[in-house]
Structure formats: structure tokens, C-alpha cells
Design an enzyme around this catalytic site. Structure first.
Site, short mmCIF file in Angstrom:
data_model
loop_
_atom_site.label_atom_id
_atom_site.label_comp_id
_atom_site.label_asym_id
_atom_site.label_seq_id
_atom_site.Cartn_x
_atom_site.Cartn_y
_atom_site.Cartn_z
N LYS A 1 0.78 -1.15 -0.19
CA LYS A 1 -0.11 -0.02 0.16
C LYS A 1 1.05 1.29 0.09
CE LYS A 1 -3.93 -2.29 0.39
NZ LYS A 1 -3.63 -3.42 0.59
C1 LIG Z 1 -4.21 -4.70 0.13
C2 LIG Z 1 -3.19 -6.07 0.09
C3 LIG Z 1 -3.84 -7.24 -0.62
C4 LIG Z 1 -4.81 -7.09 -1.78
O1 LIG Z 1 -4.66 -6.06 -2.76
P1 LIG Z 1 -5.90 -5.45 -3.63
O2 LIG Z 1 -5.38 -4.35 -4.32
O3 LIG Z 1 -6.96 -5.18 -2.70
O4 LIG Z 1 -6.46 -6.67 -4.27
C5 LIG Z 1 -2.71 -8.33 -0.78
N1 LIG Z 1 -1.56 -8.41 0.08
C6 LIG Z 1 -1.41 -7.48 1.17
C7 LIG Z 1 -0.23 -7.49 1.89
C8 LIG Z 1 -2.45 -6.23 0.95
O5 LIG Z 1 -2.09 -5.27 2.01
#
Ligand SMILES: *Cc1c(COP(=O)(O)O)cnc(C)c1O
Length: 495
Positions: free
Chosen positions: A112
Site C-alpha cells: 500500500k
Molecule cells: C491490500 C493487500 C492485498 C490485496 O490487494 P488488492 O489491491 O486489494 O487486491 C494483498 N496483500 C497485502 C499484503 C495487502 O496489504
């Protein structure tokens, strides 16, 4: 033709990139999409020699068309700096017959950070460009990682406040500690008595409430979103797929034009949608492998054409993927319907009323490059253990889901194409589950004893983000029911 943005449900058209970023979600509840997907105007050979920041500019300038070169380069320089613990920003690690694209070297050690370290800068720039005088209140539902990364980005940013809702029992202990110790007078964290879907639905409902928006405006506030429904999250995520391809080319791992596969551990469908956009921009990607955990709505969808959220919500050891309503899938549905907002809006209405919908054969044909897979908890643990024992490389539980699904795919199809696996979090963010996977027993100790044991066993250095929260005081203790979210926001903002 100049690129602009429009709602996937038809209510708004001709919106500039900066306006779309400011709003987050369209007034009709739809998501903003560009009128077309731009093509890269540099060759892969040219991109191969570029830094992450230079690549970011080459990609983002094509989508964020009303930002000036200076504005965009300024945002990029402030985002991708020493907050990342590697100069490469998103390094590739070759292990177990795949390339792990490590997207967790930012300040909150999950992928993120890749988008949320730049979103605040894009948003403040957008506010200036549009002469917005209101305070921007960023409202965010989190399955654990977005909340912390967004707060880290917006903490003490003038003219903004951020309110994060997370599922009380639906995040890892490290994720929770990271959030409740967050500094910054403008940051607010609330645990809800519900799951991530409840948090996301509640936030979307607040966005849709016109009377509430008017009350906020009277107080000089307006809402925006840091979730991946905001196009300002999605566009920066396209960058690392372009970068990964260019770096594989530069390192001689692939030849120019060679097609690769991408495997993405998926929850809200943002990260894999970014990979799809990269493909449409011209990156030679063959198959987009969408990896789910036991909440395998997307696997079932790609297999049958029916999206059905009517099922039990399962709490797994990859909590950031514990999602039954993948918001960004709406963008793919919209595209697959030939950008027919009416058709998309009808399906989304079915989803909210019945909890399911079925797409046409033609729409399924449009999505043929996506392949769904899922991994059980058992398979995930076994994969993490096997990769660690065979290669010494340690992955987290989300990346473990992707690696499991990819290994399955490889066995079944014998597809020799090189594959990039999006590695979405540091193993330390899910220390207990990762230790359990490699050690075979569920650790009983306190969280930081687990962290220390994982370090001892794996030899992987403990990231700064984990060291920081060892002794940090808890600053946030608010909780609320799922029907009190709006009242909670009103209380925080004194509306
Ligand atoms: C948010 C997240 C995901 C999923 O990603 P999306 O974009 O919501 O599909 C997978 N792994 C981690 C560690 C995340 O923080």
C-alpha cells in the site's frame, strides 16, 4: 484526444484527473475511469535504463493529464525517497523459479505504501489546482494495510484529516499496533465490530449521503478516499509493473517483447487491475493470475462468470485479502461491457440487492487473460515453508497465497513463461503466521518475542517499522458498531 475521467455508472463525465483524485468516488457511487487507456510513449529499451522515479513519471503523466510536469515530478520526488529502505524502491528477487517483486520496502512494510506515499501529494496538489479551500477529510476502510499506510502519508499534512475504520478482530497484531500507535493530530483510528466488507460498505454509504456532505461543507470539510477506489491509488500502482518488466529486460532475464505472466495476491482487485492497465499500456503480459485465499469469490467468478458474495466470510492468515466485495472489479466489468455505464450500473445494483450477478459470455471473453486460482490455509503454510527451506527466501502469508497459486498453475499448464509474483508485505507484518508456517507450531509468545524468534530463524533483518512499535504508546482506542460509523465521523469532525 485528451484523456478525462468518467464514472463507471454514467453519472459524471469529463472530470479531470485532479478532480477525480479529490473526489475519490463519483457521486453516483461509481468509480472513476479514464476515457481510454493510454499507450506508453517510450520503448521498453528506453524504460530499461530508468530509475523508479523516472519510470513513475513516464507512466503517471499519461493518466494525470492536468498535472504539470513540475507538479508531477515534485510529487514523485517527495514520495519515493528515503522512506523506502532500498534505492530501487521495488526490487526483484529471483527465487523458486519466479521473480518476486518486493513491494514492501516503504515505511509501513506493505505494498500500500507504493501508492499511499504519493497520494497525499497528488491530493494536496489537486486541491490547489482546483482552488479548494475546504479541509480534505480522507475516509478509509482498511483490511489492515491501507489504514496505516494512508495515515503515515497524511499525518500532520496541513489542510487534511484522516479517519480509518478497521475490523476489530480482522487484522494481525502487528497491523493493529501499527495503526493504534499512529502519531499526528489529524489522524483518527476506529475499530468496528464487523468485518472489512462492513467497513467498506459503511464508508461508501457515508460517501453517498448528500445531506451529510452538505453538513460537512458547512463546517468547511469535504470527503475523499484513500482506498483503491481512488484513481490516485491505482495509477501509481501501474508503475511497478512497467518497472519490473523494464528491469527484467535490463538484467537480460527476458528478451525484448517476451511475454511474462503476473501473479497477484488479490483482495479488492486494485493491484491486479493495475497490472492489467500496464498490459493495456503495452507491457507484454500474457496471463494475469488472480490469487485468492479461502475467500475465493474471484476464483469462482473467473471460473463461472457469476460473482456471488453470498457465502461465509472466512478469517484467514492473509487478512488483507479477506474480502467478499472486490470494489475494483467494477472497473473491469465496466470495460468488459464496452464502457457501457448502464449495463455496469445494473449489475452493481444486483450485487447490492441480491449479492450476486452474472456477466455475459462476451464480457467473459473480454476477461480471457485473467485466470483465477486460490490457496487453502494448509497450502499457503506448506508453500512458505518449502520456499524457505529450499531457497532461504522468506515470504509473507499474502505472497504465500500467490506463490501457491502460481505453483499450481505451473504444474497444470507447464507454461514456461517467466512470471512476476507481486510480493505484497514483509513477513514481519504477519510474524505469528509466518513463524507457524516455517516452524510447524502456533507460537504462544508475545508478538515481539515472535518477531525476535523469526529473525533468529530466518536471518532476515527486522524492519524499522516493526522496531518503532515495540515501545510506542497506544494513541487510539475508539470502537464502534457498523451502524454508528457516520455518527462516529460526525463526532470526530464536530458536525
Ligand atoms: C491490500 C493487500 C492485498 C490485496 O490487494 P488488492 O489491491 O486489494 O487486491 C494483498 N496483500 C497485502 C499484503 C495487502 O496489504
Amino acid at each position: 484526444m485528451e484523456l478525462s475521467y468518467q464514472s463507471t455508472r454514467g453519472g459524471e463525465t469529463g472530470v479531470t484527473a485532479s478532480q477525480a483524485i479529490l473526489k475519490g468516488l463519483a457521486d453516483d457511487g461509481g468509480l472513476f475511469m479514464p476515457t481510454f487507456i493510454p499507450k506508453l510513449d517510450k520503448t521498453m529499451e528506453e524504460l530499461a535504463g530508468m530509475t523508479y522515479q523516472e519510470t513513475a513519471y513516464e507512466v503517471m503523466k499519461l493518466f494525470l493529464t492536468d498535472y504539470t510536469e513540475e507538479e508531477l515530478k515534485n510529487c514523485i520526488a517527495r514520495a519515493y525517497d528515503s522512506k523506502f529502505d532500498t534505492g530501487e524502491i521495488a526490487p526483484l528477487a529471483k527465487a523458486d523459479g519466479a521473480y518476486f517483486l518486493e513491494l514492501y520496502h516503504g515505511s509501513t512494510i506493505a505494498f500500500k505504501d507504493m501508492a499511499l506515499s504519493i497520494l497525499p501529494h497528488l491530493m494536496i496538489t489537486a486541491a490547489k489546482k482546483n482552488q479548494v479551500k475546504n479541509k480534505i477529510v480522507v475516509l478509509t476502510a482498511t483490511s489492515g494495510d491501507t489504514g496505516k499506510a494512508a495515515m503515515a502519508g497524511f499525518a500532520d499534512v496541513e489542510g487534511t484529516a484522516i479517519i480509518v475504520f478497521y475490523p476489530k478482530d480482522g487484522v494481525s497484531r502487528i497491523q493493529e499496533l501499527q495503526m493504534v500507535t499512529q502519531k499526528g493530530d489529524n489522524t483518527h483510528v476506529v475499530a468496528i465490530h464487523g468485518n472489512f466488507d462492513d467497513a467498506q460498505t459503511g464508508v461508501k454509504k457515508i460517501f453517498g449521503d448528500k445531506a451529510f456532505a452538505a453538513a460537512l461543507a458547512e463546517k468547511g470539510c469535504q470527503l475523499s478516499s484513500a482506498n483503491s477506489i481512488n484513481i490516485g491509488r491505482l495509477v501509481p500502482q501501474v508503475v511497478y509493473y512497467v518497472y519490473a518488466y523494464a528491469k527484467l529486460l535490463e538484467a537480460g532475464e527476458i528478451e525484448a517483447g517476451e511475454q511474462i505472466n503476473v501473479t497477484v495476491p488479490t483482495g479488492n482487485f486494485g493491484n491486479i487491475l493495475a497490472a492489467y492497465l500496464a498490459k493495456e499500456m503495452g507491457v507484454p503480459v500474457k496471463t494475469l493470475i488472480c490469487a485468492s485465499n479461502e475467500n475465493k469469490v474471484l476464483y469462482d467468478f473467473f471460473r463461472t462468470g457469476t460473482y456471488d458474495r453470498n457465502r461465509d466470510f472466512i478469517l484467514t492468515t492473509s487478512p488483507s485479502m479477506d474480502i467478499l466485495i472486490s470494489s475494483n472489479l467494477e472497473r473491469l466489468i465496466y470495460l468488459s461491457a464496452g464502457s457501457d455505464a448502464k449495463a455496469n450500473a445494473a449489475l452493481m445494483k444486483e450485487l447490492s440487492e441480491k449479492g450476486s450477478y452474472t456477466v455475459t459470455e462476451e464480457m467473459r471473453g473480454f476477461m480471457k487473460d485473467f485466470l483465477g486460482g486460490f490457496a487453502s490455509e494448509e497450502e499457503n503454510r506448506a508453500t512458505i515453508k518449502k520456499i524457505f527451506e529450499d531457497t532461504g527466501y522468506l515470504i509473507d502469508t499474502h505472497t504465500g497465497v500467490a506463490a501457491s497459486v502460481y505453483n499450481h498453475y505451473k504444474e497444470e499448464t507447464k507454461d514456461p513463461a517467466k512470471t512476476v509474483i507481486a510480493s505484497t508485505a514483509s513477513p514481519y507484518k504477519f510474524s505469528g503466521s509466518v513463524l507457524e508456517a516455517i516452524d510447524g507450531v502456533r507460537p504462544e509468545e508475545d508478538e515481539f518475542a515472535i518477531v525476535d524468534r523469526l529473525a533468529e530463524l530466518s536471518g532476515v533483518a527486522i524492519p524499522q517499522a516493526v522496531e518503532e512499535i515495540r515501545t510506542a504508546p497506544v494513541r487510539h482506542t475508539a470502537e464502534c458498531g457498523i451502524d454508528q460509523m457516520q455518527a462516529t465521523v460526525a463526532g470526530i469532525l464536530s458536525v
